[in-house]
Enzyme design. Structure first.
Site, short mmCIF file in Angstrom:
data_model
loop_
_atom_site.label_atom_id
_atom_site.label_comp_id
_atom_site.label_asym_id
_atom_site.label_seq_id
_atom_site.Cartn_x
_atom_site.Cartn_y
_atom_site.Cartn_z
CG ASP A 71 -6.90 3.56 -1.65
OD1 ASP A 71 -6.52 3.27 -0.57
OD2 ASP A 71 -7.68 4.63 -1.59
CG ASP A 107 -7.93 8.24 3.44
OD1 ASP A 107 -7.30 8.53 2.54
OD2 ASP A 107 -8.83 7.13 3.52
#
Length: 795
Positions: free
Chosen positions: A485, A551
């Site tokens: 990430d 997301d």
């Protein structure tokens, strides 16, 4: 005696330090031609990039060089404009220059590079040497052309690499070396590709967190359409690809040229039309002040600028897909069904709950289990612990072993979340080494984002620290997958000790860390996640094995984001998950059939607390997983096709096998409009001379208010059956047969569909001509025989 500037010989190449070889190279592959020209040692230029020209002779190439040379306009330099791959102000180009920089005294700001050597796949074609032929022509199917350039007066050397791949994809990059004694500060190194004036429209993308890759279209007019990204990562609002095309181009028609910068840091895309009628698409890295500082002998190399030409957006996309699939390190088509636990548990890491989730996942046929954020250091929420890549004794008193052993004992792979480029100030790492935190000075640090700062991986100590901790975990545990990430932009991204900009160095350091971990741990897969889809580019995909598209897993949003992410990358590289009924980012409620259909065209996964799923939901979810496993070989070798009907809300996305013997389409209604369920839907990509069996495919619960037309029904005639309107579930046909030409050009009556519902249409060849057209087939291996299918509901 000074030369007379009125002398015509002053406008010759030799008078402008362009003396050197003349050579032309024609590369042609997969329906695309690239004709490159060096005349008298002048900077290399593209004479043609577009539809295949057929075989050319040396005389043809020379004539094309002549007939494409523009006339000399009034109030312009007295020599025709030469637009090089690195456009030069010294050639009369008044648009954005390809190379800019300067010496400490300001000199060298407008270099004039000339070519002294040309190579094809390493073999010399021409060289500025008395013993070598100074003119030549080469024709090849594909290859890498290297141009050696220099500007002796300004002490610069350069190398240009231009390649046309077997898939018809163009890519180019440049390297500049400071051959002078004094420092040269490079400001920009941007490659440009010409496009004809027929291209009158531009298409690129915008976006934000949870809403990435939103298409935007405008006219290609005089001036510069400039997309600069200064986020230090590719960006949720990145251009993604910059297209130029003929008026009204769409998925299947219109000539389209597109470029993409394969780099994960700051970058620039631009489209430019001059008042003289020259058009370019260009791109490169965006260097911050000082990042192009070249001491004597130092070099800087640009990222690859990719170019794809096609008839319609789908052909442009397929060139990228086929190129990626041709790589030796490309992923297997056996992409494992993945469960990520983030939306199920967030930071609540409880061994009993997580092992129960693993049991439920394995029973469904899940093949990879990923533990997300919260397993390390003091990380009980997002305010602390980031950067301390040591298993938390509080959350995991026995370490990760019990969970990993349980997961792998169920036959699943285990994956783990990291954010190696970031740090919380409330962490052991930041307290021990504040100098490793990126900041413009020791006295001032950037504002926080998600309570975190950027860890300067270009600092050797920081790099080795992070590598050592990650490597230790990969050695200790059976971890086959990393979710990598990157949750904040690089603001005031500087080396704290010097205050110098460090975004360029940080990007390359992240690449090195990925490369090193993969070299040390063969078989390790890495997912590029960056607040969702903020790092999707071909630079990071040289090192990673998929991207997290967004997301936001709301299927309505994902339909659009998946559709446009696939303009660059194929489905097997796109993480596409089935989430819980209520979206965690939008709050919308959706049926499982819509969530699953939207996720099917991608690398399938689940992001859902399965303990909250009903038995009916689990049964339907298992059916979708089985369908994915049966079709994934086909989905990840076939050709992308897309269709819509102008402003209509009925979207069709599909995959057609390389041999055109099968296809699978997802038909989705995205909103309620008067046109959404009127008329026919065409099925693109099929062989027009083959016959196909077409059948509707509904898995699990039938979408609400779905009303199929007569062709899809078995023994039910809507014209005569008085109960048709009142019956929700009707028996579906095993298939109707039609020629490919009819399916592609006439189409099928569309079903009546509620907004935010989707169905599948499956197609299989039942009769093929002996010499079908295979011109559009993929370079990948042929799809195997069709496996047993999941039956439609209501049979």
């Amino acid at each position: 005696m000074m030369p007379d500037p009125r002398d015509p010989s002053m406008n010759s190449p030799e008078a402008h330090d362009c003396a050197g070889p003349t050579v032309r190279i024609h590369l042609s592959s997969a329906g695309v031609s690239l004709l490159l020209d060096v005349t008298g040692g002048c900077i290399p230029a593209v004479l043609h990039w577009g539809p295949a020209l057929g075989s050319l002779t040396e005389a043809d190439a020379a004539q094309l060089a002549a007939v494409t040379t523009p006339p000399v306009a009034n109030n312009a330099p007295d020599v025709p404009l030469r637009l090089g791959l690195l456009p030069q102000n010294a050639d009369g180009w008044l648009g954005t220059p390809g190379l800019t920089g300067s010496r400490p005294d300001g000199s060298g700001f407008a270099p004039r590079l000339s070519c002294h050597a040309v190579r094809l796949d390493g073999e010399i074609l021409a060289e500025a040497d008395e013993d070598r032929d100074r003119a030549g022509f080469v024709e090849a199917a594909s290859g890498l052309v290297t141009f050696e350039l220099e500007d002796r007066a300004n002490g610069l050397e350069a190398r240009l690499e231009v390649e046309l791949t077997a898939q018809g994809l163009l890519r180019a990059r440049a390297e500049v070396t400071n051959a002078g004694a004094e420092t040269y500060t490079l400001s920009d190194l941007t490659l440009a590709l010409p496009v004809p004036l027929d291209a009158t429209e531009l298409l690129d993308f915008a976006g934000r967190w949870a809403h990435e890759r939103v298409p935007q279209r405008r006219g290609f007019t005089t001036g510069t359409h400039l997309r600069q990204n200064r986020r230090g990562r590719t960006g949720a609002d990145a251009a993604h690809l910059l297209h130029a095309g003929t008026a009204g181009f769409n998925f299947s028609s219109g000539q389209v040229w597109a470029v993409h910068v394969g780099f994960s840091g700051n970058h620039v895309h631009l489209a430019e039309r001059t008042s003289g009628g020259t058009q370019i698409l260009a791109g490169g890295e965006l260097l911050l002040p000082g990042e192009g500082h070249l001491a004597s002998g130092d070099s800087y190399r640009s990222p690859w600028l990719y170019g794809s030409y096609g008839n319609g957006l789908d052909e442009v996309a397929r060139r990228f897909h086929r190129h990626l699939r041709s790589r030796k390190h490309h992923v297997s088509t056996d992409r494992p069904v993945t469960l990520n636990v983030w939306e199920a548990v967030y930071f609540d890491h409880d061994l009993g709950r997580l092992t129960d989730l693993a049991d439920r996942a394995a029973a469904l046929g899940v093949e990879r289990y990923v533990l997300d954020d919260g397993w390390f250091g003091s990380r009980r929420d997002d305010t602390s612990g980031l950067g301390d890549w040591v298993v938390s004794p509080d959350a995991w008193p026995e370490g990760l072993g019990p969970l990993i052993d349980h997961v792998t004992g169920l036959g699943m792979q285990f994956g783990l979340w990291f954010e190696p480029e970031m740090v919380n100030l409330d962490s052991e790492l930041a307290r021990a080494h504040p100098e490793w935190v990126m900041a413009p000075s020791a006295e001032r640090i950037p504002f926080e984002s998600r309570y975190q700062q950027v860890l300067n991986l270009s600092h050797p100590g920081a790099f080795e620290h992070v590598h050592r901790q990650m490597d230790a975990l990969l050695n200790e545990y059976d971890i086959s997958y990393i979710k990598w990430d990157h949750n904040r932009d690089l603001v005031e991204a500087a080396d704290r000790s010097s205050g110098a900009a460090a975004t360029h160095a940080q990007t390359l350091a992240a690449y090195r860390l990925m490369d090193r971990l993969k070299a040390d741990h063969p078989g390790l897969e890495i997912e590029s996640c960056s607040s969702g889809g903020a790092r999707v580019d071909l630079g990071v995909l040289e090192r990673t094995d998929r991207v997290w598209v967004s997301d936001c897993i709301d299927p309505l949003e994902r339909l659009s984001m998946n559709r446009w992410t696939s303009q660059l990358i194929p489905f097997e590289l796109m993480g596409s998950h089935i989430a819980s009924g209520r979206s965690h980012t939008t709050g919308r409620l959706h049926s499982l059939s819509f969530r699953a259909a939207a996720a099917l065209m991608g690398h399938l996964g689940i992001e859902w607390d399965l303990a909250e799923a009903t038995e009916d939901e689990l049964s339907e979810l298992r059916t979708w997983i089985e369908l994915y496993k049966q079709r994934r070989e086909f989905l990840f070798t076939g050709d992308l096709v897309r269709a819509d009907r102008g402003m209509d809300a009925l979207w069709l996305t599909g995959v057609v096998s390389p041999t055109k013997d099968r296809a699978l389409y997802v038909l989705a209604c995205t909103e309620s409009t008067e046109l959404a369920t009127v008329g026919q839907v065409r099925l693109p990509g099929l062989d027009p001379r083959s016959r196909y069996r077409v059948r509707p495919l509904v898995l699990g619960e039938t979408p609400s208010n779905l009303r199929w037309p007569a062709w899809a029904l078995d023994g039910v005639d809507p014209a005569t059956d008085r109960n048709y309107r009142g019956r929700h579930e009707l028996p579906l046909t095993d298939g109707i047969e039609l020629p490919g030409a009819a399916l592609a050009n006439t189409g099928l009556a569309a079903p009546l569909m509620d907004p935010e519902t989707a169905v599948l249409i499956e197609v299989e060849a039942v009769g093929r001509p002996e010499s079908s057209d295979r011109s559009g087939t993929s370079e990948r291996s042929a799809t195997p025989a069709r496996p047993e299918t999941a039956g439609p509901a209501g049979d």
